[in-house]
Write a protein that holds these residues in place. Structure first.
Motif, PDB file in Angstrom:
ATOM      1  N   THR A 100     -21.581   2.770  -8.034  1.00 30.11           N
ATOM      2  CA  THR A 100     -21.811   1.552  -7.604  1.00 30.11           C
ATOM      3  C   THR A 100     -20.787   0.582  -7.162  1.00 30.11           C
ATOM      4  OG1 THR A 100     -23.929   2.122  -8.941  1.00 30.11           O
ATOM      5  CG2 THR A 100     -23.588  -0.381  -8.011  1.00 30.11           C
ATOM      6  N   LEU A 101     -19.933   0.626  -8.100  1.00 33.19           N
ATOM      7  CA  LEU A 101     -18.756  -0.448  -7.786  1.00 33.19           C
ATOM      8  C   LEU A 101     -18.221  -0.389  -6.355  1.00 33.19           C
ATOM      9  CD1 LEU A 101     -16.976  -2.709  -8.860  1.00 33.19           C
ATOM     10  CD2 LEU A 101     -15.408  -0.994 -10.103  1.00 33.19           C
ATOM     11  N   ILE A 102     -17.722   0.926  -6.141  1.00 40.77           N
ATOM     12  CA  ILE A 102     -17.163   1.401  -4.774  1.00 40.77           C
ATOM     13  C   ILE A 102     -17.916   0.823  -3.556  1.00 40.77           C
ATOM     14  CG2 ILE A 102     -16.603   3.345  -3.263  1.00 40.77           C
ATOM     15  CD1 ILE A 102     -15.626   4.938  -5.695  1.00 40.77           C
ATOM     16  N   GLY A 103     -19.231   0.876  -3.652  1.00 44.25           N
ATOM     17  CA  GLY A 103     -20.270   0.354  -2.654  1.00 44.25           C
ATOM     18  C   GLY A 103     -20.251  -1.214  -2.552  1.00 44.25           C
ATOM     19  N   LEU A 104     -19.488  -1.795  -3.639  1.00 43.25           N
ATOM     20  CA  LEU A 104     -19.416  -3.137  -3.517  1.00 43.25           C
ATOM     21  C   LEU A 104     -18.139  -3.729  -3.235  1.00 43.25           C
ATOM     22  CD1 LEU A 104     -21.452  -4.022  -6.657  1.00 43.25           C
ATOM     23  CD2 LEU A 104     -22.234  -4.272  -4.156  1.00 43.25           C
ATOM     24  N   LEU A 105     -17.011  -3.050  -3.280  1.00 43.54           N
ATOM     25  CA  LEU A 105     -15.798  -3.202  -2.969  1.00 43.54           C
ATOM     26  C   LEU A 105     -15.474  -3.988  -1.551  1.00 43.54           C
ATOM     27  CD1 LEU A 105     -13.571  -0.209  -4.348  1.00 43.54           C
ATOM     28  CD2 LEU A 105     -13.907  -2.481  -5.298  1.00 43.54           C
ATOM     29  N   PRO A 106     -14.646  -4.972  -1.559  1.00 41.55           N
ATOM     30  CA  PRO A 106     -14.219  -5.485  -0.200  1.00 41.55           C
ATOM     31  C   PRO A 106     -13.276  -4.554   0.416  1.00 41.55           C
ATOM     32  CG  PRO A 106     -13.246  -6.548  -1.921  1.00 41.55           C
ATOM     33  CD  PRO A 106     -13.930  -5.831  -2.613  1.00 41.55           C
ATOM     34  N   THR A 107     -13.271  -4.565   1.766  1.00 44.83           N
ATOM     35  CA  THR A 107     -12.107  -3.647   2.684  1.00 44.83           C
ATOM     36  C   THR A 107     -10.910  -4.296   2.856  1.00 44.83           C
ATOM     37  OG1 THR A 107     -12.962  -4.643   4.685  1.00 44.83           O
ATOM     38  CG2 THR A 107     -14.317  -2.684   3.719  1.00 44.83           C
ATOM     39  N   TYR A 108     -10.105  -3.456   3.358  1.00 46.32           N
ATOM     40  CA  TYR A 108      -8.509  -3.952   3.501  1.00 46.32           C
ATOM     41  C   TYR A 108      -8.536  -5.342   4.603  1.00 46.32           C
ATOM     42  CZ  TYR A 108      -3.632  -3.638   4.917  1.00 46.32           C
ATOM     43  OH  TYR A 108      -2.417  -3.805   4.982  1.00 46.32           O
ATOM     44  N   ALA A 109      -9.552  -5.247   5.371  1.00 48.21           N
ATOM     45  CA  ALA A 109      -9.568  -6.347   6.392  1.00 48.21           C
ATOM     46  C   ALA A 109      -9.915  -7.806   5.270  1.00 48.21           C
ATOM     47  CB  ALA A 109     -10.726  -6.216   7.376  1.00 48.21           C
ATOM     48  N   SER A 110     -10.746  -7.641   4.397  1.00 47.45           N
ATOM     49  CA  SER A 110     -10.919  -8.958   3.564  1.00 47.45           C
ATOM     50  C   SER A 110      -9.731  -9.134   2.670  1.00 47.45           C
ATOM     51  CB  SER A 110     -12.275  -8.528   2.848  1.00 47.45           C
ATOM     52  OG  SER A 110     -13.300  -8.448   3.615  1.00 47.45           O
ATOM     53  N   ILE A 111      -9.217  -8.244   1.816  1.00 48.16           N
ATOM     54  CA  ILE A 111      -8.167  -8.611   1.053  1.00 48.16           C
ATOM     55  C   ILE A 111      -6.984  -7.698   0.931  1.00 48.16           C
ATOM     56  CG2 ILE A 111     -10.055  -9.329  -0.815  1.00 48.16           C
ATOM     57  CD1 ILE A 111      -9.804  -6.485  -2.138  1.00 48.16           C
ATOM     58  N   GLY A 112      -6.794  -7.116   2.047  1.00 45.65           N
ATOM     59  CA  GLY A 112      -5.427  -6.258   2.332  1.00 45.65           C
ATOM     60  C   GLY A 112      -5.033  -5.328   1.121  1.00 45.65           C
ATOM     61  N   VAL A 113      -3.913  -5.167   0.721  1.00 44.15           N
ATOM     62  CA  VAL A 113      -3.520  -3.830  -0.046  1.00 44.15           C
ATOM     63  C   VAL A 113      -4.420  -3.885  -1.330  1.00 44.15           C
ATOM     64  CG1 VAL A 113      -1.229  -4.048   0.942  1.00 44.15           C
ATOM     65  CG2 VAL A 113      -1.566  -5.203  -0.992  1.00 44.15           C
ATOM     66  N   LEU A 114      -5.098  -4.926  -1.775  1.00 38.30           N
ATOM     67  CA  LEU A 114      -5.899  -4.925  -3.031  1.00 38.30           C
ATOM     68  C   LEU A 114      -6.992  -3.970  -3.062  1.00 38.30           C
ATOM     69  CD1 LEU A 114      -6.060  -8.509  -4.518  1.00 38.30           C
ATOM     70  CD2 LEU A 114      -4.835  -6.445  -5.471  1.00 38.30           C
ATOM     71  N   ALA A 115      -7.494  -3.879  -1.642  1.00 36.55           N
ATOM     72  CA  ALA A 115      -8.625  -2.958  -1.404  1.00 36.55           C
ATOM     73  C   ALA A 115      -8.467  -1.586  -1.622  1.00 36.55           C
ATOM     74  CB  ALA A 115      -8.944  -3.190   0.151  1.00 36.55           C
ATOM     75  N   PRO A 116      -7.554  -0.794  -1.411  1.00 40.60           N
ATOM     76  CA  PRO A 116      -7.155   0.543  -1.712  1.00 40.60           C
ATOM     77  C   PRO A 116      -6.594   0.558  -3.298  1.00 40.60           C
ATOM     78  CG  PRO A 116      -5.334  -0.397  -0.420  1.00 40.60           C
ATOM     79  CD  PRO A 116      -6.344  -1.286   0.035  1.00 40.60           C
ATOM     80  N   LEU A 117      -6.194  -0.493  -3.519  1.00 44.35           N
ATOM     81  CA  LEU A 117      -5.824  -0.353  -5.412  1.00 44.35           C
ATOM     82  C   LEU A 117      -7.113  -0.371  -6.053  1.00 44.35           C
ATOM     83  CD1 LEU A 117      -3.932  -0.673  -7.504  1.00 44.35           C
ATOM     84  CD2 LEU A 117      -4.051  -3.139  -7.208  1.00 44.35           C
ATOM     85  N   LEU A 118      -8.191  -1.439  -5.489  1.00 42.30           N
ATOM     86  CA  LEU A 118      -9.527  -1.308  -6.366  1.00 42.30           C
ATOM     87  C   LEU A 118     -10.204   0.089  -6.127  1.00 42.30           C
ATOM     88  CD1 LEU A 118     -10.658  -4.990  -5.497  1.00 42.30           C
ATOM     89  CD2 LEU A 118      -9.668  -4.092  -7.750  1.00 42.30           C
ATOM     90  N   LEU A 119     -10.018   0.576  -5.035  1.00 43.65           N
ATOM     91  CA  LEU A 119     -10.821   1.757  -4.771  1.00 43.65           C
ATOM     92  C   LEU A 119      -9.983   2.824  -5.604  1.00 43.65           C
ATOM     93  CD1 LEU A 119     -12.581   3.708  -3.127  1.00 43.65           C
ATOM     94  CD2 LEU A 119     -10.542   3.991  -1.371  1.00 43.65           C
ATOM     95  N   THR A 120      -8.730   2.875  -5.835  1.00 39.95           N
ATOM     96  CA  THR A 120      -8.201   3.900  -6.762  1.00 39.95           C
ATOM     97  C   THR A 120      -8.569   3.666  -8.059  1.00 39.95           C
ATOM     98  OG1 THR A 120      -6.164   3.959  -5.085  1.00 39.95           O
ATOM     99  CG2 THR A 120      -5.873   4.791  -7.447  1.00 39.95           C
ATOM    100  N   LEU A 121      -8.752   2.564  -8.442  1.00 39.56           N
ATOM    101  CA  LEU A 121      -8.879   2.179 -10.091  1.00 39.56           C
ATOM    102  C   LEU A 121     -10.583   2.686 -10.415  1.00 39.56           C
ATOM    103  CD1 LEU A 121      -7.595  -1.421 -10.484  1.00 39.56           C
ATOM    104  CD2 LEU A 121      -6.598   1.057 -11.633  1.00 39.56           C
ATOM    105  N   ALA A 122     -11.314   2.173  -9.262  1.00 34.89           N
ATOM    106  CA  ALA A 122     -12.801   2.677  -9.412  1.00 34.89           C
ATOM    107  C   ALA A 122     -12.935   4.283  -9.360  1.00 34.89           C
ATOM    108  CB  ALA A 122     -13.647   2.157  -8.441  1.00 34.89           C
ATOM    109  N   ARG A 123     -12.085   4.849  -8.488  1.00 41.97           N
ATOM    110  CA  ARG A 123     -12.217   6.233  -8.678  1.00 41.97           C
ATOM    111  C   ARG A 123     -11.660   7.077  -9.891  1.00 41.97           C
ATOM    112  NH1 ARG A 123     -14.676   9.662  -5.746  1.00 41.97           N
ATOM    113  NH2 ARG A 123     -12.837  11.367  -5.696  1.00 41.97           N
ATOM    114  N   CYS A 124     -10.443   6.441 -10.575  1.00 41.75           N
ATOM    115  CA  CYS A 124      -9.924   6.669 -11.685  1.00 41.75           C
ATOM    116  C   CYS A 124     -11.138   6.732 -12.919  1.00 41.75           C
ATOM    117  CB  CYS A 124      -8.767   5.975 -12.171  1.00 41.75           C
ATOM    118  SG  CYS A 124      -7.245   6.102 -11.039  1.00 41.75           S
ATOM    119  N   LEU A 125     -11.794   5.778 -12.954  1.00 41.43           N
ATOM    120  CA  LEU A 125     -12.749   5.490 -13.827  1.00 41.43           C
ATOM    121  C   LEU A 125     -14.158   6.447 -13.689  1.00 41.43           C
ATOM    122  CD1 LEU A 125     -14.157   4.140 -16.155  1.00 41.43           C
ATOM    123  CD2 LEU A 125     -15.252   2.312 -14.376  1.00 41.43           C
ATOM    124  N   GLN A 126     -14.194   6.772 -12.412  1.00 42.96           N
ATOM    125  CA  GLN A 126     -14.929   8.152 -11.993  1.00 42.96           C
ATOM    126  C   GLN A 126     -14.445   9.147 -12.659  1.00 42.96           C
ATOM    127  OE1 GLN A 126     -15.530   7.699  -8.025  1.00 42.96           O
ATOM    128  NE2 GLN A 126     -17.684   7.097  -8.074  1.00 42.96           N
TER     129      GLN A 126
END
Length: 446
Positions: A100-126
């Motif tokens: 569910t968290l992935i569906g709520l993440l901001p994109t690269y256009a919104s927060i820059g390089v933090l977006a793929p970092l947060l995506l990676t962290l969510a995937r690691c928890l999964q």
């Protein structure tokens, strides 16, 4: 001597539902990520070329698998010590939350390089939570199933896997057909991930109401000191089995991810089909695979595990090259036939794996040993499948490169799988101090 345990049919149906729902949630997310890989690449890796962005998207897919063995060790040890039910309730809660968290993440256009970092962290928890899911769900179901029909009942775990991918493909296809490209890029891609929230709550409810398995209750009743085998003992006593079973599961992992996650991308990038066409082909093949699992389970119970292993590896080696050639032809009919050829190998290997995970290890270490074996194989060969397949095509220039890789792994799986003993007739209700090999030897004597 093992004690027979008969589970009422109504209880067995509830066990199947409780086991399958968490597995469904786990694979639903992995399916959505694969089917929408090109969209996710554009959302989280803006500024890269299309091929580089896709490689990075699949790299994030692979990184999540690095946490699976750790999750398998942690949740496996807890499952062998505290019971299957409690840990399976925890894993589904973590999986649904991170999806569910992935569906709520901001994109690269919104927060820059933090977006793929947060995506990676969510995937690691999964990945961490998924490490305790599949092997635990198999153990929970198999420890309830009738001895002579374990592969048949165990096949409903891979049924839920293929059904999850089919459901994800249907939803992705419906979104593609009903939304404009602008809407799909803006918010449509989030919908499949957000669906995990209600699914997870349903799964948690079903699992929390279930009782512990007969095999685990027996192990606990006969003495808590026998109920759990420490990790070191598990690796020392079952290292050879883990190695051989892991070699076979490497084929299960690779064929599964080649068939499900990567093939939709292959049909688009090599076969030049549209995303909607690729999803349609995948959906038909996934429904075919889900329907075929119980038939494969009954077949496996009838002829035994070793013969099923041999036939599965042979099928993959003979069918994979024609499958990829057909898929790369650009024809919708050819793509469908090609993916069906892959589906047969994937469903057969998945069904026999579900049985072997529980049959190869005794109760006190079953969750730990099977989770380690399964997750190591899936980390090395499953999580890397889309990334490596894409890389092989780019490096070799051959659109059939992934097929040759799958043939090589099928040979490895054949060697490892045939080194395993026949386990289709052993009891899972072992005595304290017994091993799976003791049960196999006893069965052979009888």
């Amino acid at each position: 001597m093992s004690i027979p345990h008969e589970v009422p049919p109504a209880t067995l149906r509830r066990v199947i539902a409780a086991s399958a729902i968490g597995n469904f949630v786990e694979w639903f997310d992995f399916a959505v990520y694969g089917f929408l890989a090109t969209l996710i690449a554009s959302q989280f890796f803006t500024g890269e070329s299309a091929s580089v962005a896709l490689l990075k998207t699949f790299a994030v897919f692979a990184v999540a698998f690095a946490l699976r063995p750790l999750g398998g060790i942690v949740f496996g040890a807890l499952g062998d010590r505290l019971g299957r039910k409690r840990i399976l309730s925890l894993t589904i809660l973590l999986m649904a939350g991170s999806t569910t968290l992935i569906g709520l993440l901001p994109t690269y256009a919104s927060i820059g390089v933090l977006a793929p970092l947060l995506l990676t962290l969510a995937r690691c928890l999964q990945g961490f939570s998924a490490g305790g899911e599949y092997a635990g769900a198999c153990a929970y179901l198999m420890e309830h199933a009738p001895q002579q029909r374990r592969a048949f009942y165990g096949s409903f775990v891979p049924v839920s896997t293929f059904s999850a991918f089919a459901c994800a493909a249907v939803i992705a296809y419906a979104l593609e057909a009903s939304l404009t490209p602008e809407a799909m890029n803006a918010w449509g891609w989030r919908i499949p991930f957000l669906i995990a929230a209600p699914l997870g709550l349903v799964g948690l409810y079903l699992r929390w109401r279930m009782e512990e398995t007969p095999a685990f209750r027996q192990a606990m009743a006969e003495g808590k000191r026998h109920a759990h085998s420490p990790l070191g003992d598990t690796l020392r006593h079952h290292g050879r089995t883990i190695r051989n079973l892991g070699a076979f599961i490497s084929l299960t992992a690779l064929s599964f991810y080649m068939f499900t996650t990567y093939f939709a991308t292959y049909l688009q990038t090599v076969g030049q089909l549209s995303r909607a066409q690729a999803l349609l082909v995948s959906t038909v093949a996934l429904l075919f695979a889900a329907a075929g699992c119980p038939l494969a389970g009954a077949f496996c119970d009838r002829i035994g595990r070793r013969r099923t292993i041999g036939l599965t590896c042979l099928w993959v080696m003979l069918a994979v090259l024609p499958a990829y050639w057909l898929a790369s032809s650009g024809s919708l009919a050819g793509a469908l036939l090609g993916v069906i050829l892959l589906a047969v190998g994937a469903l057969m290997s998945g069904v026999v794996t579900a049985a072997l995970l529980s049959e190869c290890f005794p109760t006190r270490s079953r969750y730990t040993a099977s989770a380690i074996t399964y997750n190591l194989a899936y980390t090395l060969f499953g999580g890397t499948a889309p990334l490596l397949a894409t890389w092989l095509i780019e490096q070799s220039g051959s659109r059939l490169a992934p097929a040759f890789y799958l043939v090589a792994i099928a040979l490895l799986a054949l060697l490892g799988g045939l080194a395993l003993p026949e386990t289709s007739r052993i009891s899972l209700h072992d005595e304290p101090g017994a091993t799976a090999q003791d049960e196999i030897t006893s069965e052979a004597i009888r």
